[in-house]
Write a protein that holds these residues in place. Structure first.
Motif, PDB file in Angstrom:
ATOM      1  N   THR A  71       5.709  -4.344   0.903  1.00 43.48           N
ATOM      2  CA  THR A  71       4.732  -3.324   1.281  1.00 43.48           C
ATOM      3  C   THR A  71       5.441  -2.137   1.927  1.00 43.48           C
ATOM      4  N   ARG A  72       6.352  -2.421   2.856  1.00 41.55           N
ATOM      5  CA  ARG A  72       7.104  -1.355   3.538  1.00 41.55           C
ATOM      6  C   ARG A  72       7.974  -0.591   2.541  1.00 41.55           C
ATOM      7  N   GLU A  73       8.735  -1.310   1.726  1.00 38.57           N
ATOM      8  CA  GLU A  73       9.662  -0.673   0.793  1.00 38.57           C
ATOM      9  C   GLU A  73       8.947   0.198  -0.233  1.00 38.57           C
ATOM     10  N   CYS A  74       7.820  -0.261  -0.777  1.00 41.20           N
ATOM     11  CA  CYS A  74       7.094   0.539  -1.770  1.00 41.20           C
ATOM     12  C   CYS A  74       6.490   1.786  -1.137  1.00 41.20           C
ATOM     13  N   GLY A  75       6.106   1.692   0.134  1.00 40.41           N
ATOM     14  CA  GLY A  75       5.657   2.883   0.848  1.00 40.41           C
ATOM     15  C   GLY A  75       6.787   3.884   1.013  1.00 40.41           C
ATOM     16  N   GLU A  76       7.959   3.398   1.420  1.00 40.29           N
ATOM     17  CA  GLU A  76       9.109   4.275   1.634  1.00 40.29           C
ATOM     18  C   GLU A  76       9.638   4.866   0.335  1.00 40.29           C
TER      19      GLU A  76
END
Length: 140
Positions: free
Chosen positions: A56-61
């Motif tokens: 979730t964090r990586e796809c946001g970034e």
């Protein structure tokens, strides 16, 4: 292993984001030795994070999107000598957002018959093979 289980921090997670029977592929911008090769978005699981939290964090970034995470694609793929592994999950876009290449050189949506039109990073090759029948099932 159940989605979201915490364990060693030597995990790299990837998202096989599927929409309309196609998967999102991302061309690396750097480092130079792998720039232009293709991968699934994602990255390292930080200490205390679950796989789902990291994705979730990586796809946001990387893409500026929120995703919903589903089941695993394929098996763990060893990443060299340090004992690290790559673990890829099916995912879907949430909120109607469109991915943007915030950290990649290019993004492409690939249908099952287009998966071999790009040069995948070696660790992603077995995932692509496992993903092919999954994508084909979306077209039926």
């Amino acid at each position: 292993m159940p989605v979201g289980t915490q364990e060693s921090s030597r995990r790299v997670v990837g998202a096989a984001i599927v929409e309309a029977g196609r998967v999102l592929a991302c061309a690396r911008a750097n480092p130079p030795e792998i720039a232009g090769k293709w991968e699934f978005p994602g990255g390292k699981v930080e200490a205390g994070e679950t796989d789902v939290e990291a994705l979730t964090r990586e796809c946001g970034e990387e893409l500026g999107v929120r995703i919903g995470v589903g089941g695993r694609v394929g098996h763990d793929v060893p990443l060299g000598r340090g004992g690290a592994i790559l673990r890829v999950y099916l995912a879907q876009l949430l909120d109607g957002a469109r991915p943007r290449p915030l950290e990649h050189a290019e993004l492409r949506w690939l249908a099952p018959d287009e998966l071999d039109t790009v040069t995948w990073l070696p660790a992603d090759v077995p995932i692509v093979a496992a993903l092919r029948p999954i994508l084909a099932s979306y077209r039926r």
